[in-house]
Scaffold this motif. Structure first.
Motif, short mmCIF file in Angstrom:
data_model
loop_
_atom_site.label_atom_id
_atom_site.label_comp_id
_atom_site.label_asym_id
_atom_site.label_seq_id
_atom_site.Cartn_x
_atom_site.Cartn_y
_atom_site.Cartn_z
N SER A 1 -7.25 8.73 3.01
CA SER A 1 -7.66 7.35 2.72
C SER A 1 -9.05 7.38 2.11
O SER A 1 -9.73 8.43 2.10
CB SER A 1 -7.67 6.52 4.00
OG SER A 1 -8.71 6.98 4.88
N THR B 1 0.83 -1.20 0.00
CA THR B 1 0.00 0.00 0.00
C THR B 1 0.87 1.25 0.00
O THR B 1 1.84 1.36 0.75
CB THR B 1 -0.89 0.03 1.25
OG1 THR B 1 -1.66 -1.17 1.29
CG2 THR B 1 -1.83 1.22 1.21
N ASP C 1 -7.85 -0.96 0.09
CA ASP C 1 -8.94 -0.37 0.87
C ASP C 1 -10.00 0.30 0.00
O ASP C 1 -10.92 0.94 0.53
CB ASP C 1 -8.38 0.66 1.86
CG ASP C 1 -7.46 0.04 2.89
OD1 ASP C 1 -7.73 -1.11 3.31
OD2 ASP C 1 -6.45 0.67 3.27
#
Length: 449
Positions: free
Chosen positions: A433, A7, A167
């Motif tokens: 995010s 990530t 995610d």
């Protein structure tokens, strides 16, 4: 060591982005098209985070069939597995990072790096190396050194998407109710669609957002920029978009589709009456499959962008990706999409029509390319880059009372989709995010089944 790509850390956010993007005020700043710092943030927070279109199922039919493309500026291989599924692998050897595949497409049993002879099977697993015996004394574990995979791969009606971000929402959530509109092109006949011919590749000295936003909802330019080309292809007068009885701009999370309900307006400018006839012939079956409303969309005056950089023109049937190559350059990948069930003659006519209109020497593509390049080049000026650019058309045209899904606005001559596109762009640049990306939708999320 996992074969999934790590990530990317996106904790740092670009400060002051709200000063160059004021959606409520209907303005953006030209510097978003030329600033290197903004571009670096886009690669990290947009292209390394969003679902990106990487190919069509018809391009990789059998085990070992592959195409190569890019996700942002990261090169990847899209390859059919023995299981029938699809993997998307980084096109970079995990030994020294050399490319392992230099072809645009093909069929293979695996890949071998030119540098040190590391070899990989279609699953991306490392299966051998030059002088393989020397690795045995270093406790080398081949299972940990395969080609790296993207986080997620999924498809919708033959369209393959991938994302680097584990995610991210699911592809179904990402596309949302826009799938209801996508079906008018990609699922209007039994059997779905396929790509015909090869990939048309070209480069432009423009920012990727200018091209993507043009397709997300800018029909306004067509009646001026493309007037002479349209007259030449139609052999006479061109209808004004403002004269259409009914047209819409719809958007969802930065995706946008603007369209009329004229059935064949886009396909008509290919200059081939047989394509018009084909759409009118299938229209009753489309109405039975998708309903009367969407049967009027199949070749209508329209355009669409799925955020960030996947666009298409229904009727003209060109599908394209605006691949970023810096803040002031793109590489354009273009394909022609047709119904699998269409006669071969019709498929050939669409391919030839696309070459005449939306290829590097096409009568419409040349018009657009020049405009996009100069929109980008003016942003190089330190003073010019800071001027406000107007995106305020249609501020009060949102339709509250409609059964159509997504955020629906009255009329195509409207910059609602452009505002939604830049709002999503701004939100992603400011979010650390996916959990921090706001949901600004107020339309219906449910898609009619």
């Amino acid at each position: 060591m996992s074969n999934l790509i790590k990530t990317i850390d996106t904790t740092d956010c670009l400060e002051g982005i709200e000063s160059v993007c004021d959606i409520e005020g209907g303005r953006i700043s030209g510097e978003i098209f030329y600033d290197q710092k903004i571009y670096e943030q886009e690669l990290e927070k947009v292209f390394a985070r969003c679902w990106l279109f990487v190919g069509h199922e018809s391009q990789i039919k059998k085990t070992g069939d592959y195409i190569t493309t890019t996700m942002g500026e990261d090169e990847v291989i899209v390859i059919r597995q023995k299981s029938g599924g699809v993997k998307v692998l980084l096109n970079a050897c995990p030994h020294r990072g050399n490319k392992v595949c230099f072809s645009e497409s093909g069929s293979t049993r695996g890949f071998i790096c030119n540098y040190h002879g590391w070899s990989f099977n279609v699953e991306g697993n490392l299966i051998g190396q030059h002088e393989s015996g020397i690795y045995e004394d270093s406790n080398f574990d081949k299972s940990k050194w395969g080609l790296k995979e993207v986080a997620k791969v999924d498809s919708y009606k033959g369209l393959i998407f991938a994302t680097f971000d584990p995610d991210s929402p699911t592809l179904e959530e990402y596309l949302g109710p826009m799938t209801w509109y996508l079906d008018s092109l990609f699922d209007n006949q039994e059997g779905g669609t396929e790509f015909v011919g090869g990939c048309i590749r070209s480069t432009y000295e423009c920012n990727w957002k200018i091209a993507a936003e043009n397709f997300v909802g800018d029909i306004l330019h067509a009646g001026w920029t493309h007037d002479s080309a349209a007259r030449a292809m139609l052999g006479g007068s061109v209808a004004k978009v403002s004269d259409f009885d009914e047209s819409y701009s719809v958007n969802w999370n930065g995706h946008g589709y603007e369209f009329a309900l004229d059935t064949v307006g886009n396909v008509a400018v290919l200059g081939d009456s047989q394509l018009n006839k084909y759409l009118h012939t299938i229209k009753p079956s489309v109405a039975e499959r998708l309903g009367e409303f969407r049967s009027n969309m199949i070749g209508s005056v329209s355009s669409c962008t799925i955020f960030p950089n996947f666009s298409f023109l229904a009727g003209q049937n060109t599908v394209r990706i605006w691949q970023p190559r810096g803040p002031n350059k793109i590489e354009l990948f273009t394909w022609v999409v047709v119904n699998k069930s269409a006669p071969q003659d019709i498929k050939d006519r669409w391919r030839k029509g696309a070459m005449m209109t939306f290829s590097p020497t096409g009568v419409f593509e040349m018009d657009d390319g020049e405009n996009w390049e100069y929109c980008t080049k003016t942003a190089k000026g330190k003073v010019t880059a800071k001027q406000d650019l107007f995106i305020g058309l249609g501020m009060d045209t949102y339709l509250e009372d409609t059964d159509l899904p997504a955020n629906v606005y009255k009329g195509q001559l409207n910059e609602a989709n452009s505002r939604a596109f830049y709002q999503r762009w701004q939100d992603l640049l400011q979010a650390k995010s996916w959990a921090e990306v706001p949901n600004r939708n107020k339309g219906k999320a449910e898609v009619e089944k």
